[in-house]
Design a protein around this motif. Structure first.
Motif, PDB file in Angstrom:
ATOM      1  N   TYR A  66       0.862  -1.179   0.000  1.00  0.00           N
ATOM      2  CA  TYR A  66       0.000   0.000   0.000  1.00  0.00           C
ATOM      3  C   TYR A  66       0.905   1.238   0.000  1.00  0.00           C
ATOM      4  CZ  TYR A  66      -3.718   3.152   1.745  1.00  0.00           C
ATOM      5  OH  TYR A  66      -4.633   4.169   1.937  1.00  0.00           O
ATOM      6  N   VAL A  67       0.726   2.111  -0.970  1.00  0.00           N
ATOM      7  CA  VAL A  67       1.580   3.293  -1.111  1.00  0.00           C
ATOM      8  C   VAL A  67       0.739   4.541  -0.879  1.00  0.00           C
ATOM      9  CG1 VAL A  67       3.150   4.562  -2.618  1.00  0.00           C
ATOM     10  CG2 VAL A  67       2.985   2.055  -2.807  1.00  0.00           C
ATOM     11  N   HIS A  68       1.278   5.415  -0.036  1.00  0.00           N
ATOM     12  CA  HIS A  68       0.642   6.707   0.191  1.00  0.00           C
ATOM     13  C   HIS A  68       1.731   7.773   0.073  1.00  0.00           C
ATOM     14  CE1 HIS A  68      -1.255  10.040   2.491  1.00  0.00           C
ATOM     15  NE2 HIS A  68      -2.345   9.591   1.885  1.00  0.00           N
ATOM     16  N   GLY A  69       1.814   8.384  -1.109  1.00  0.00           N
ATOM     17  CA  GLY A  69       2.883   9.348  -1.357  1.00  0.00           C
ATOM     18  C   GLY A  69       4.228   8.639  -1.373  1.00  0.00           C
ATOM     19  N   ARG A  70       5.124   9.054  -0.481  1.00  0.00           N
ATOM     20  CA  ARG A  70       6.428   8.413  -0.356  1.00  0.00           C
ATOM     21  C   ARG A  70       6.486   7.530   0.878  1.00  0.00           C
ATOM     22  NH1 ARG A  70       9.747   9.878  -4.114  1.00  0.00           N
ATOM     23  NH2 ARG A  70      11.507   8.884  -3.063  1.00  0.00           N
ATOM     24  N   ARG A  71       5.324   7.190   1.358  1.00  0.00           N
ATOM     25  CA  ARG A  71       5.233   6.217   2.446  1.00  0.00           C
ATOM     26  C   ARG A  71       4.617   4.931   1.899  1.00  0.00           C
ATOM     27  NH1 ARG A  71       3.759  11.102   5.134  1.00  0.00           N
ATOM     28  NH2 ARG A  71       5.007  11.477   7.027  1.00  0.00           N
ATOM     29  N   TYR A  72       5.069   3.817   2.410  1.00  0.00           N
ATOM     30  CA  TYR A  72       4.472   2.562   1.980  1.00  0.00           C
ATOM     31  C   TYR A  72       4.480   1.566   3.139  1.00  0.00           C
ATOM     32  CZ  TYR A  72       9.351   1.091   1.459  1.00  0.00           C
ATOM     33  OH  TYR A  72      10.669   0.813   1.685  1.00  0.00           O
TER      34      TYR A  72
END
Length: 446
Positions: A56-62
């Motif tokens: 799951y990717v949220h921007g540059r967080r995963y």
């Protein structure tokens, strides 16, 4: 259940939870096992499992999460956990993003219905052949025969859509004689029909009988013939420690372009598309497999990559990602070593005074950058004098550089076997196809 349809549902749910990107890997495995001991079958079991992994990717967080269930509640929980993991992590400066879709090679011979649908009765037939060979030699047979199939689907919001079904049959047996000798034989194949139980039974039984009443040998350096089971261990350990791009980027690998790591007789590559092994078209990121040259006539050539290591190197992944989460990095999972021109008899015949070694056991790297591995021989070590086997020997310990072993190769067998690639007791290196080799010097410590 249709795996692609299920993966699409997971992606849709991830988008509703705010994912900017997502990747779903679904692996459904059906496997069955028949075990035997003391020349009697004592267990037949089967399993039908599934593992769903979501990145799951949220921007540059995963973040990621996994489940072994396919019901609606499990789907919602999977997405919620992956989302929470992503949002609770710091932004990653070197996150390359999920891979873009690319070409996936056409692969033939990856699945055989005879293997995927093999019954307990079919496995019993083969095991009986193994046991019959043991009985004829007056030894006892132990081992297992596994058949099964796995369907893998990798689908992402980037447009990756890769699906494949593969099958494999794996027979391993150890025979034990009343005189204390042991013999080993193993094979793996896509088609269960290619597993010759009688031949493997004779191989293990003959080795067990020949291994009776082993004698002690003095520690020291000996020229050796390493059978295919031992050569597989060489490549498995070097593949894990050296040709892994993450290890190279972290300064933990021996590999460097052009560096001599073996004799001119040694050429090694990785090719998931070759039907001579157990072929597979793509990796666990849905990236198509590429043929990668690892050693060309003794010199290092290339490394295997996943998306992260490839981005650091400014190239495209070679299709060697392992299932997430993966701290190990990419690994060669379909290795091949080029055959030579010698028969087994010719290899042994070139030993004036040396050893024939069946396989290595309990091997562990102690210095990956130098390729130093410690371990012990197992299931058949034989003293050879003037090209003839004269006596079995007790197992010997060693702590040697596997690179030095490859540098000392002076002849290569023309026949090859396809075997499992083991590391740390787990078959993480897929299949490895290798010949036997003659090595001019191998140091044993006792």
């Amino acid at each position: 259940m249709n795996l692609e349809r299920y993966a699409d549902r997971v992606l849709e749910t991830a988008r509703r939870h705010g994912a900017t990107d997502a990747e779903v890997s679904v692996e459904a495995r059906v496997a069955a096992l028949t075990r035997f001991a003391n020349s009697e079958i004592h267990q037949s079991v089967a399993e039908d499992t599934v593992r769903v992994t979501l990145r799951y990717v949220h921007g540059r967080r995963y973040g990621m999460a996994a489940t072994g269930r396919l019901d609606d509640a499990a789907l919602e929980s999977l997405v919620e956990r992956a989302s929470a993991n992503a949002r609770s992590t710091a932004e990653s400066d070197d996150w390359p993003g999920l891979p873009e879709p690319g070409p996936i090679p056409e692969v033939t011979g990856a699945y055989a219905a005879s293997t995927g649908e093999a019954t307990a009765e079919r496995r019993v037939e083969t095991v009986r052949e193994v046991v019959a060979a043991a009985d004829a030699a007056g030894v006892a047979a132990f081992g297992s025969f596994t058949t099964g199939a796995v369907t893998t689907a990798v689908i992402s919001t980037r447009g990756v859509r890769a699906v494949q079904t593969r099958s494999d049959a794996w027979l391993v047996t150890v025979h034990m004689s009343p005189g204390g000798g042991t013999g080993y034989a193993e094979t793996c194949a896509v088609d269960v029909a290619d597993v010759d139980g009688a031949a493997l039974g004779r191989e293990a039984a003959g080795k067990a009988r020949a291994d009776d009443h082993a004698v002690d040998l003095a520690p020291g350096e000996y020229p050796v013939v390493l059978e295919e089971y031992a050569v597989v261990d060489l490549l498995a350990k070097l593949g894990r420690c050296g040709f892994n791009a993450l290890a190279a980027q972290e300064g933990q690998s021996f590999a460097a372009p052009g560096l001599r790591v073996a004799s001119d007789l040694v050429t090694v590559w990785d090719d998931g598309t070759d039907p001579a092994g157990l072929p597979t078209a793509f990796d666990h990121e849905g990236v198509g497999k590429e043929r990668v040259s690892l050693i060309d006539r003794g010199r290092c050539v290339g490394l295997v990559h996943d998306t992260r290591t490839a981005a650091r190197a400014g190239i495209r992944s070679t299709g060697h990602a392992l299932p997430a989460p993966n701290p190990v990095g990419p690994l060669p999972t379909n290795m091949f070593m080029a055959p030579g021109a010698s028969t087994r008899e010719e290899l042994v015949g070139r030993l004036d005074r040396g050893l024939l070694v069946t396989r290595f056991y309990y091997t562990n790297p102690v210095n990956p950058k130098r390729g130093i591995v410690t371990g012990v021989t197992r299931d058949g070590v034989f003293l050879v004098e003037h090209g003839e086997i004269v006596s079995p020997a007790r197992d010997l310990r060693f702590s040697v550089s596997y690179l030095d072993v490859l540098r000392g190769v002076t002849a290569v067998g023309k026949e090859r076997k396809t075997l499992r690639g083991w590391y740390g007791g787990v078959s993480v290196l897929g299949d490895i196809t290798v010949p036997a080799v003659l090595v001019d010097s191998f140091r044993f410590s006792g």
